[in-house]
Motif scaffolding. Structure first.
Motif, PDB file in Angstrom:
ATOM      1  N   GLU A   1       0.844  -1.103   0.124  1.00 21.60           N
ATOM      2  CA  GLU A   1      -0.003   0.179  -0.189  1.00 21.60           C
ATOM      3  C   GLU A   1       0.807   1.264   0.014  1.00 21.60           C
ATOM      4  O   GLU A   1       1.897   1.287   0.898  1.00 21.60           O
ATOM      5  CB  GLU A   1      -0.677   0.081   1.310  1.00 21.60           C
ATOM      6  CG  GLU A   1      -2.015  -1.116   1.008  1.00 21.60           C
ATOM      7  CD  GLU A   1      -2.977  -0.981   2.215  1.00 21.60           C
ATOM      8  OE1 GLU A   1      -3.600   0.170   2.247  1.00 21.60           O
ATOM      9  OE2 GLU A   1      -3.071  -1.667   3.297  1.00 21.60           O
ATOM     10  N   THR A   2       0.453   2.247  -0.808  1.00 23.85           N
ATOM     11  CA  THR A   2       1.152   3.448  -1.044  1.00 23.85           C
ATOM     12  C   THR A   2       0.713   4.598   0.014  1.00 23.85           C
ATOM     13  O   THR A   2       1.255   5.760   0.195  1.00 23.85           O
ATOM     14  CB  THR A   2       1.508   3.887  -2.289  1.00 23.85           C
ATOM     15  OG1 THR A   2       0.121   4.017  -2.906  1.00 23.85           O
ATOM     16  CG2 THR A   2       2.213   3.059  -3.066  1.00 23.85           C
ATOM     17  N   ASN A   3      -0.876   4.232   0.112  1.00 26.29           N
ATOM     18  CA  ASN A   3      -1.502   5.124   0.915  1.00 26.29           C
ATOM     19  C   ASN A   3      -1.347   5.357   2.609  1.00 26.29           C
ATOM     20  O   ASN A   3      -2.114   5.141   3.198  1.00 26.29           O
ATOM     21  CB  ASN A   3      -3.057   5.254   0.683  1.00 26.29           C
ATOM     22  CG  ASN A   3      -3.982   6.542   1.282  1.00 26.29           C
ATOM     23  OD1 ASN A   3      -3.441   7.452   1.618  1.00 26.29           O
ATOM     24  ND2 ASN A   3      -4.994   5.961   1.731  1.00 26.29           N
ATOM     25  N   LEU A   4       0.072   5.289   2.677  1.00 27.38           N
ATOM     26  CA  LEU A   4       0.290   5.034   4.198  1.00 27.38           C
ATOM     27  C   LEU A   4       1.588   6.076   4.500  1.00 27.38           C
ATOM     28  O   LEU A   4       2.354   6.593   3.884  1.00 27.38           O
ATOM     29  CB  LEU A   4       1.095   3.796   4.535  1.00 27.38           C
ATOM     30  CG  LEU A   4      -0.031   2.434   4.454  1.00 27.38           C
ATOM     31  CD1 LEU A   4       0.642   1.247   4.666  1.00 27.38           C
ATOM     32  CD2 LEU A   4      -1.049   2.635   5.475  1.00 27.38           C
TER      33      LEU A   4
ATOM     34  N   VAL B   1      -8.148   4.988  -1.178  1.00 27.38           N
ATOM     35  CA  VAL B   1      -8.614   6.233  -1.705  1.00 27.38           C
ATOM     36  C   VAL B   1      -9.100   6.339  -3.189  1.00 27.38           C
ATOM     37  O   VAL B   1      -8.159   5.572  -3.955  1.00 27.38           O
ATOM     38  CB  VAL B   1      -7.413   7.311  -1.543  1.00 27.38           C
ATOM     39  CG1 VAL B   1      -7.700   8.532  -2.017  1.00 27.38           C
ATOM     40  CG2 VAL B   1      -7.166   7.352  -0.020  1.00 27.38           C
ATOM     41  N   GLU B   2     -10.086   6.638  -3.508  1.00 26.42           N
ATOM     42  CA  GLU B   2     -10.466   6.847  -5.030  1.00 26.42           C
ATOM     43  C   GLU B   2      -9.674   7.590  -5.837  1.00 26.42           C
ATOM     44  O   GLU B   2      -9.621   8.801  -5.350  1.00 26.42           O
ATOM     45  CB  GLU B   2     -11.846   7.163  -5.246  1.00 26.42           C
ATOM     46  CG  GLU B   2     -12.485   6.639  -6.521  1.00 26.42           C
ATOM     47  CD  GLU B   2     -13.978   7.001  -6.577  1.00 26.42           C
ATOM     48  OE1 GLU B   2     -14.433   7.086  -7.768  1.00 26.42           O
ATOM     49  OE2 GLU B   2     -14.795   6.778  -5.535  1.00 26.42           O
ATOM     50  N   HIS B   3      -8.969   7.284  -6.771  1.00 20.78           N
ATOM     51  CA  HIS B   3      -8.326   7.940  -7.688  1.00 20.78           C
ATOM     52  C   HIS B   3      -8.845   8.050  -9.246  1.00 20.78           C
ATOM     53  O   HIS B   3      -9.745   7.160  -9.610  1.00 20.78           O
ATOM     54  CB  HIS B   3      -6.748   7.466  -7.946  1.00 20.78           C
ATOM     55  CG  HIS B   3      -5.782   7.590  -6.480  1.00 20.78           C
ATOM     56  ND1 HIS B   3      -5.384   8.901  -5.992  1.00 20.78           N
ATOM     57  CD2 HIS B   3      -5.716   6.598  -5.746  1.00 20.78           C
ATOM     58  CE1 HIS B   3      -4.820   8.368  -4.824  1.00 20.78           C
ATOM     59  NE2 HIS B   3      -5.095   6.939  -4.593  1.00 20.78           N
TER      60      HIS B   3
ATOM     61  N   HIS C   1      -6.487   0.590   2.921  1.00 23.00           N
ATOM     62  CA  HIS C   1      -6.588   2.189   2.988  1.00 23.00           C
ATOM     63  C   HIS C   1      -6.750   2.458   1.656  1.00 23.00           C
ATOM     64  O   HIS C   1      -5.904   2.731   0.822  1.00 23.00           O
ATOM     65  CB  HIS C   1      -5.395   2.638   3.603  1.00 23.00           C
ATOM     66  CG  HIS C   1      -5.125   2.080   4.949  1.00 23.00           C
ATOM     67  ND1 HIS C   1      -4.248   1.128   5.147  1.00 23.00           N
ATOM     68  CD2 HIS C   1      -5.358   2.681   6.225  1.00 23.00           C
ATOM     69  CE1 HIS C   1      -4.209   1.021   6.563  1.00 23.00           C
ATOM     70  NE2 HIS C   1      -4.684   2.038   7.071  1.00 23.00           N
TER      71      HIS C   1
ATOM     72  N   VAL D   1       0.813   4.073  -7.172  1.00 22.60           N
ATOM     73  CA  VAL D   1       0.517   5.276  -6.559  1.00 22.60           C
ATOM     74  C   VAL D   1      -0.832   5.707  -6.560  1.00 22.60           C
ATOM     75  O   VAL D   1      -1.694   6.192  -5.785  1.00 22.60           O
ATOM     76  CB  VAL D   1       1.416   6.484  -6.950  1.00 22.60           C
ATOM     77  CG1 VAL D   1       1.100   7.616  -6.539  1.00 22.60           C
ATOM     78  CG2 VAL D   1       2.943   5.992  -6.875  1.00 22.60           C
ATOM     79  N   ARG D   2      -1.395   5.424  -8.012  1.00 22.99           N
ATOM     80  CA  ARG D   2      -2.965   5.842  -8.029  1.00 22.99           C
ATOM     81  C   ARG D   2      -3.515   4.478  -8.231  1.00 22.99           C
ATOM     82  O   ARG D   2      -4.051   4.148  -9.020  1.00 22.99           O
ATOM     83  CB  ARG D   2      -3.084   6.404  -9.488  1.00 22.99           C
ATOM     84  CG  ARG D   2      -2.136   7.866  -9.579  1.00 22.99           C
ATOM     85  CD  ARG D   2      -2.191   8.212 -10.936  1.00 22.99           C
ATOM     86  NE  ARG D   2      -1.317   9.469 -11.119  1.00 22.99           N
ATOM     87  CZ  ARG D   2      -0.057   9.386 -11.574  1.00 22.99           C
ATOM     88  NH1 ARG D   2       0.378   8.234 -11.557  1.00 22.99           N
ATOM     89  NH2 ARG D   2       0.679  10.685 -11.464  1.00 22.99           N
ATOM     90  N   TRP D   3      -3.652   3.967  -7.038  1.00 23.83           N
ATOM     91  CA  TRP D   3      -4.256   2.654  -6.824  1.00 23.83           C
ATOM     92  C   TRP D   3      -5.818   2.515  -7.288  1.00 23.83           C
ATOM     93  O   TRP D   3      -6.446   3.269  -6.885  1.00 23.83           O
ATOM     94  CB  TRP D   3      -4.034   2.091  -5.372  1.00 23.83           C
ATOM     95  CG  TRP D   3      -4.487   0.557  -5.124  1.00 23.83           C
ATOM     96  CD1 TRP D   3      -5.714   0.304  -4.785  1.00 23.83           C
ATOM     97  CD2 TRP D   3      -3.974  -0.851  -5.605  1.00 23.83           C
ATOM     98  NE1 TRP D   3      -6.181  -1.059  -4.827  1.00 23.83           N
ATOM     99  CE2 TRP D   3      -4.811  -1.903  -5.050  1.00 23.83           C
ATOM    100  CE3 TRP D   3      -2.629  -1.090  -6.080  1.00 23.83           C
ATOM    101  CZ2 TRP D   3      -4.611  -2.927  -5.419  1.00 23.83           C
ATOM    102  CZ3 TRP D   3      -2.476  -2.495  -6.095  1.00 23.83           C
ATOM    103  CH2 TRP D   3      -3.396  -3.430  -5.641  1.00 23.83           C
TER     104      TRP D   3
ATOM    105  N   HIS E   1      -5.804  -4.195  -0.157  1.00 21.39           N
ATOM    106  CA  HIS E   1      -5.672  -3.107   0.622  1.00 21.39           C
ATOM    107  C   HIS E   1      -6.570  -2.847   1.456  1.00 21.39           C
ATOM    108  O   HIS E   1      -7.702  -2.730   1.388  1.00 21.39           O
ATOM    109  CB  HIS E   1      -5.257  -1.836  -0.450  1.00 21.39           C
ATOM    110  CG  HIS E   1      -4.051  -2.350  -0.928  1.00 21.39           C
ATOM    111  ND1 HIS E   1      -3.468  -1.386  -2.079  1.00 21.39           N
ATOM    112  CD2 HIS E   1      -3.144  -3.439  -1.106  1.00 21.39           C
ATOM    113  CE1 HIS E   1      -2.367  -1.813  -2.507  1.00 21.39           C
ATOM    114  NE2 HIS E   1      -2.227  -3.219  -2.094  1.00 21.39           N
TER     115      HIS E   1
END
Length: 496
Positions: free
Chosen positions: A188-191, A295-297, A293, A275-277, A291
């Protein structure tokens, strides 16, 4: 110089309607008779009279040593050239056959099979009689690959070629780094602890356009630094994005154009932007993909699904067409300096420490103690793979220090072609391309065997899947050796 003779063939390996196969490439088993698109074997033969090469690209996860050996044995009395001139490689799709593989070194699960009680062993569904068995799949593939090679050779006629270069954003690094020095595939990158993607990417596409004796296009060779793994977790038969590339090119050019897909150094690459998962459209069974966490991208469509497959195929085929339209067709060539070296290169075995071995034994013993009587599932299989691989390696390294692999180095006019049987991390490929004296360098991974991943030193320190000892046969020392030896051979050809 003699005029070049060029031959093509494509052989269908799609199972007959209603025939179920087990799909290779994941820890969990997928058995299916659903076909998203055909899977094939494509062969490209080039002959100058004095030198030859045949490249056979297979819609498979890999081309194991026993598969390549059996194919060469089958064709050796029918092919009037040395089988050392034959390269058999895979696009690394995870939606094609499981077949019986025999590798140079034991698989990462060998140790586990010696210590797990019978009532705890993983029960593979491939034993189902309604599914094509690995032994039968192997014999089927040997026949089909041999047919493709022999047909391509028999179809040789005078022809022309010219090379081009394109760019399409397809492959991206799939390993995420954190501030404690660790790394994780699909991490996960949103950490807050995310620091960077471990490696870069290469959007370049090495291209060769091939023409018949009338100077009409007959095929395209394309080397891309990304495995064919958009729909790798899905349960249907597919050649992944290469199938869409073929469809698009056959609409633009002609329905019988050939496409030779080559996977360049891409052991740490994937078609997904971490990055833009973007979440899969429907759930997948891979625990690493779950994942917490989200986040909608605004980004690509799901690169786990056919929607993503179509986008990737379109990006590649559009670029191939665009480059073709800009080529100066008066510069086609039908003669070229041509040299093909086949080398048995010696690599060091990646070793484990005594402490790593003892820890792995303890982890497996703990699992056995806590799960008595419970059959291992795919999650257990994935977790124990790491420790079993360490134990296997510890036992092997007591008697084995090095091993040999078949490597091909080719010069054709001002381009070089080089192979490796590992899933070679991108950095090694970039080092070779940057320092090669050839005007253009085509790399082919997963060729003439399956050696597992070949990670960088940074990846080994970060650990996780694809960088574990159990993930491959050699490590960064072997990777550095490969770069040196490959460059030495390429550059010697171009210094003449």
């Amino acid at each position: 110089m003699n005029k070049l003779k060029i031959g093509w063939s494509e052989v269908d390996i799609t199972p007959k309607k209603g025939t179920k196969i087990s799909l290779a490439g994941q820890f969990y088993e997928r058995i299916t008779d659903e076909v998203e698109g055909p899977i094939t074997v494509t062969a490209f033969a080039l002959d100058s009279g004095d030198e030859q090469m045949i490249i056979c690209s297979c819609d498979l996860a890999g081309t194991a040593q026993n598969l390549c050996r059996m194919v060469k044995e089958k064709i050796k009395d029918k092919l009037p050239i040395s089988t050392d001139k034959v390269i058999i490689n895979a696009i690394h799709t995870h939606t094609s056959y499981v077949y019986k593989q025999v590798r140079t070194l034991p698989t990462a699960m060998s140790y586990l099979k010696t210590v797990l009680p019978k009532d705890m062993e993983y029960e593979a569904l491939v034993s189902n009689e309604k599914c094509v068995q690995p032994d039968d799949a192997l014999l089927f593939l040997v026949d089909k690959i041999a047919d493709a090679i022999l047909q391509a050779w028999a179809n040789r006629k005078e022809g022309y070629f010219q090379c081009g270069f394109g760019r399409a954003p397809v492959g991206m690094c799939r390993r995420v780094c954190y501030d404690d020095g660790s790394a994780k595939m699909w991490g996960e990158t949103n950490l807050a602890n995310f620091t960077e993607l471990e490696g870069g990417n290469d959007s370049g596409i090495e291209l060769m356009y091939v023409y018949d004796e009338k100077k009409e296009i007959s095929g395209v060779v394309a080397s891309i630094a990304c495995p064919a793994q958009v729909v790798e977790q899905r349960s249907y038969i597919s050649s992944d994005y290469w199938g869409k590339v073929k469809e698009n090119l056959r609409k633009y050019f002609k329905k019988d154009i050939f496409v030779l897909g080559l996977c360049s150094a891409a052991g740490d690459q994937c078609p997904r932007d971490l990055v833009r998962w973007v979440e899969p459209e429907t759930p997948v069974d891979d625990p690493n993909i779950k994942h917490l966490h989200i986040v909608e991208h605004r980004a690509d469509p799901s690169m786990f699904d056919i929607s993503g497959l179509k986008v990737v195929g379109k990006r590649i085929s559009n670029e191939i067409i665009s480059v073709y339209e800009e080529l100066d067709k008066s510069k086609m060539k039908n003669t070229a300096e041509f040299e093909h070296r086949t080398i048995n290169m010696t690599f060091p075995l990646r070793k484990v420490t005594i402490a790593e071995y003892e820890d792995a034994v303890n982890k497996i013993n703990d699992y056995i103690a806590k799960n008595r009587g419970k059959h291992a599932n795919f999650d257990d299989n994935a977790r124990l793979y790491v420790y079993s691989g360490i134990c296997d390696r510890y036992n092997i390294q007591q008697t084995v220090n090095t091993f040999k692999e078949e490597i091909h180095i080719i010069r054709l006019d001002d381009i070089a072609i080089a192979t490796k049987n590992n899933e070679l991390f991108l950095d090694y490929g970039n080092q070779i391309k940057a320092r090669s004296l050839a005007k253009q360098t085509f790399l082919i991974q997963l060729a003439c065997g399956c050696g597992g991943y070949l990670p960088t030193e940074k990846a080994e320190k970060g650990s996780h899947y694809s960088a574990y000892v159990s993930s491959g046969t050699t490590g960064h020392i072997g990777g550095n050796l490969l770069v040196r030896e490959t460059l030495e051979n390429i550059n010697n050809m171009f210094r003449k």
